[in-house]
Write an enzyme that holds these catalytic residues in place. Structure first.
Site, PDB file in Angstrom:
ATOM      1  N   SER A   1       3.309   0.007  -3.756  1.00  0.00           N
ATOM      2  CA  SER A   1       4.590  -0.628  -4.081  1.00  0.00           C
ATOM      3  C   SER A   1       5.701  -0.098  -3.193  1.00  0.00           C
ATOM      4  CB  SER A   1       4.946  -0.354  -5.554  1.00  0.00           C
ATOM      5  OG  SER A   1       6.253  -0.795  -5.849  1.00  0.00           O
ATOM      6  N   SER A   2       6.709  -0.951  -2.982  1.00  0.00           N
ATOM      7  CA  SER A   2       7.942  -0.547  -2.291  1.00  0.00           C
ATOM      8  C   SER A   2       9.040  -0.142  -3.266  1.00  0.00           C
ATOM      9  CB  SER A   2       8.460  -1.700  -1.425  1.00  0.00           C
ATOM     10  OG  SER A   2       7.550  -2.040  -0.417  1.00  0.00           O
TER      11      SER A   2
ATOM     12  N   THR B   1      12.011  -7.921  -7.371  1.00  0.00           N
ATOM     13  CA  THR B   1      12.036  -6.954  -8.459  1.00  0.00           C
ATOM     14  C   THR B   1      13.441  -6.930  -9.050  1.00  0.00           C
ATOM     15  OG1 THR B   1      12.357  -5.321  -6.710  1.00  0.00           O
ATOM     16  CG2 THR B   1      10.204  -5.362  -7.723  1.00  0.00           C
TER      17      THR B   1
ATOM     18  N   GLU C   1       0.749  -9.462  -9.830  1.00  0.00           N
ATOM     19  CA  GLU C   1       0.725  -8.174  -9.146  1.00  0.00           C
ATOM     20  C   GLU C   1      -0.549  -7.939  -8.360  1.00  0.00           C
ATOM     21  OE1 GLU C   1       3.404  -5.981  -8.038  1.00  0.00           O
ATOM     22  OE2 GLU C   1       3.827  -6.643 -10.080  1.00  0.00           O
TER      23      GLU C   1
ATOM     24  N   THR D   1       9.275  -5.229 -12.232  1.00  0.00           N
ATOM     25  CA  THR D   1       8.793  -6.309 -11.370  1.00  0.00           C
ATOM     26  C   THR D   1       7.799  -7.224 -12.083  1.00  0.00           C
ATOM     27  OG1 THR D   1       7.726  -6.788  -9.235  1.00  0.00           O
ATOM     28  CG2 THR D   1       6.890  -4.914 -10.474  1.00  0.00           C
ATOM     29  N   VAL D   2       7.778  -8.485 -11.651  1.00  0.00           N
ATOM     30  CA  VAL D   2       6.660  -9.388 -11.916  1.00  0.00           C
ATOM     31  C   VAL D   2       6.062  -9.849 -10.589  1.00  0.00           C
ATOM     32  CG1 VAL D   2       7.378 -10.207 -14.204  1.00  0.00           C
ATOM     33  CG2 VAL D   2       8.265 -11.354 -12.148  1.00  0.00           C
ATOM     34  N   ASN D   3       6.419  -9.116  -9.528  1.00  0.00           N
ATOM     35  CA  ASN D   3       6.029  -9.343  -8.140  1.00  0.00           C
ATOM     36  C   ASN D   3       6.757 -10.554  -7.560  1.00  0.00           C
ATOM     37  OD1 ASN D   3       4.818  -8.580  -5.750  1.00  0.00           O
ATOM     38  ND2 ASN D   3       3.017  -9.843  -6.090  1.00  0.00           N
TER      39      ASN D   3
ATOM     40  N   ARG E   1       3.281   0.791 -13.986  1.00  0.00           N
ATOM     41  CA  ARG E   1       2.892  -0.295 -13.089  1.00  0.00           C
ATOM     42  C   ARG E   1       1.661  -1.017 -13.618  1.00  0.00           C
ATOM     43  NH1 ARG E   1       3.905  -2.955  -8.714  1.00  0.00           N
ATOM     44  NH2 ARG E   1       2.684  -3.012  -6.783  1.00  0.00           N
TER      45      ARG E   1
ATOM     46  N   ASP F   1      -0.314  -7.620  -4.635  1.00  0.00           N
ATOM     47  CA  ASP F   1       0.118  -6.398  -3.957  1.00  0.00           C
ATOM     48  C   ASP F   1      -1.053  -5.545  -3.489  1.00  0.00           C
ATOM     49  OD1 ASP F   1       2.788  -6.837  -3.912  1.00  0.00           O
ATOM     50  OD2 ASP F   1       3.336  -5.323  -5.391  1.00  0.00           O
TER      51      ASP F   1
END
Length: 609
Positions: A464-465, A394, A433, A412-414, A124, A436
């Protein structure tokens, strides 16, 4: 174990062989030049394939069919699931940059069939060393858009670290498909084409994005050929010289310079000091299965555990069935979302107590006592202390190889297209990110205080989810599952898991079944009423809507939701090769038929052989 990306600490292994001259090559710089006059040879558009494939040897379920095929090509050549993960992830970063790429980060789970050991690779993004929790006090929008929103990318470092441990094919072979697609061109798929229209202002507002997706001043349309030759050149350097080209070489230097010019704070020291964290997965039992998931800062594993433990506390698997089961699911998810906001990066905050609660059957039983079958409650009933994390898009894929090694990876790149910024020198789309994280002064949409456990600190990873999972049954691989689309991810994966692994719904139906969501605030159930790109329509039944309304739920239709990919390993249906062996033996790996499903909501399709 923590792996440090620093040339001062170690010499990288590239292509399976030590490159002792690598550091000197990095110091001298790496050429990022291509013959831009080469005749393009675009890859054939693969749209229209099946959403489900069955195979004996290996499969990849991704949200872009071409990248699933790229991964399966690697498996055909005898590659390990991790080889296919590298090729698939890099491909997705080229073809679906709306959601992933080497300018972002990821979580990856791996389980070895040979040893039975499993690993969680945390790649991450991290906050830059110059970041602070009050850095957005005077400009909250800078947390979402532009150079100041960029976290230190980790995907490439993580992929290489995982490949070093498990890969069989040369690194260059795995990067080559992404180079070719970026250099020679690829047709815009329906999903990307639709999102270009939705985010037109974001695309046209950044010179880098505009040069890729609107090279002649107008947005590319579905089926038209897209090129990213600067990204191809960066990937070529990464192919030739390994990730040091990015983390301590000219690719990184150009990227940092672009970010700095745009007002960002990432430095070369941030890239050099990035670390991939490798640990044991979170493990828990549910309904006869052992489930492997990511530890925090992912909230997916402990979130799934809490919801499944709540259902298990009823003492009957039928507790999740029907419209009453749907009501109970909504209530369980509301409790889960409230509790998970006490999580954060375990290197910075103590999350042990929260994790133990979310993994505890006793704690779940106490929550179940607060769930009533005839009503719902206002948000404060669920003891939501902190503003909810509303993360964004994502990409997820699942891989099982011929030896039944498994990979589940969420990248992800958010936000869609990250923070709306492409490094013009390298063609790399950059994440946002930092959005987040929580910040002390932000105005939250639910009017609750921001979560202190998720405040910004240098080198910290945001909550994060993302929810990659590997599922086992009696010590054998039973399936791989995961999802994408931010806050919708955990509820989507929970519902697919329940439908297939508990109630036995066939894999395709389990993934395509209409789903519901809740975010605590606003206090409403969002249900799918969605005609997706292939023409399929997903909508909660009228009977279910009426049942929920009678229990006090406010309902809201939406054309959005989580996107799930899944691979099922059928432990009751051996492959032809397995049948020839006649018996598995106590310690033998079972080889059952593989079924891979890609979610039609994102218009991907799986591949297998």
């Amino acid at each position: 174990m923590v792996y440090f990306l620093s040339v001062l600490a170690a010499v990288w292994v590239v292509g399976g062989r030590q490159q002792n001259a690598l550091i000197q090559q990095q110091r001298e710089g790496i050429s990022l030049e291509f013959n831009l006059e080469e005749k393009p040879t675009p890859v054939k558009n693969e749209e229209g394939k099946k959403k489900e494939v069955e195979a004996e040897q290996g499969v990849v379920a991704a949200d872009h069919g071409r990248c699933a095929a790229v991964g399966v090509d690697v498996l055909r050549e005898g590659g390990h699931a991790m080889d296919a993960a590298v090729a698939t992830a890099l491909c997705l970063g080229v073809l679906n940059p709306i959601a992933s790429g080497i300018g972002g980060g990821a979580f990856l789970l791996h389980r070895s069939s040979e040893t039975g050991l499993s690993q969680a690779f945390d790649m991450r993004e991290t906050a830059p060393a110059a970041a602070s929790q009050d850095m957005y006090n005077n400009n909250e929008q800078a947390k979402k858009y532009g150079a100041l929103a960029v976290g230190v990318p980790g995907e490439l470092a993580g992929l290489h670290t995982a490949w070093l441990q498990h890969g069989r094919l040369p690194w260059k072979r795995l990067v080559e498909p992404a180079i070719r697609l970026a250099r020679d061109g690829f047709p815009i798929a329906r999903y990307l084409g639709s999102k270009l229209l939705v985010f037109q202002s974001k695309i046209m507002g950044n010179p880098g994005l505009r040069s890729i997706f609107a090279p002649n001043g107008e947005l590319l349309k579905t089926g038209e050929i897209c090129y990213n030759k600067k990204l191809a050149a960066a990937l070529q350097a990464i192919s030739d010289h390994g990730p040091l080209a990015f983390y301590n070489g000219s690719v990184g230097e150009m990227l940092v310079e672009d970010v700095k010019k745009a007002g960002g704070i990432i430095t070369m020291d941030d890239l050099r000091n990035y670390r991939v964290e490798v640990s044991e997965p979170v493990k828990f039992e549910a309904f006869g299965h052992e489930i492997l998931g990511m530890p925090p800062p992912s909230s997916g594993a402990v979130g799934l555990s809490l919801v499944l433990n709540i259902f298990a506390s009823y003492g009957n698997s039928n507790a999740a069935k029907g419209d009453l089961g749907l009501h109970r699911l909504i209530e369980a998810m509301k409790h889960m979302f409230a509790i998970r906001m006490n999580l954060g990066d375990p290197n910075f905050v103590n999350v042990t107590s929260c994790m133990l609660d979310m993994l505890s059957s006793e704690f779940a039983s106490k929550i179940r006592e607060r769930i009533l079958d005839n009503t719902t409650f206002p948000p404060d009933y669920y003891m939501n202390q902190w503003s909810q994390l509303r993360d964004h898009g994502t990409s997820h894929f699942c891989i099982v190889d011929a030896n039944r090694n498994a990979v589940s990876m969420t990248s992800t790149v958010n936000s869609p297209f990250g923070g709306g910024m492409v490094s013009q020198s390298t063609g790399i789309l950059l994440n946002n990110e930092m959005d987040d994280f929580s910040t002390p002064t932000e105005m939250t949409p639910d009017h609750l205080p921001p979560a202190p456990a998720n405040f910004i600190a240098p080198n910290k990873r945001p909550l994060s989810s993302m929810s990659p999972f590997i599922v086992l049954k009696d010590g054998q691989l039973a399936g791989v599952i995961g999802g994408s689309n931010g806050i919708f991810t955990i509820p989507a994966v929970v519902q697919v898991f329940i439908k297939h692994f508990i109630f036995g719904m066939d894999p395709l139906s389990a993934v395509q079944h209409p789903r519901v969501y809740h975010q605590l605030i606003p206090n409403e159930v969002s249900y799918e009423n969605w005609t997706v790109l292939d023409g399929e329509h997903y909508e909660l039944s009228g009977e279910a809507k009426l049942f929920l309304e009678k229990r006090g739920h406010e309902l809201q239709a939406m054309e959005n939701g989580g996107i799930c990919q899944m691979v099922v390993h059928n432990l009751r249906r051996p492959t032809t090769a397995m049948l020839k062996r006649r018996s598995v033996g106590r310690n033998r790996v079972f080889h059952g038929m593989l079924t891979a499903v890609s979610d039609a909501r994102k218009d991907g399709f799986p591949s297998g052989f």
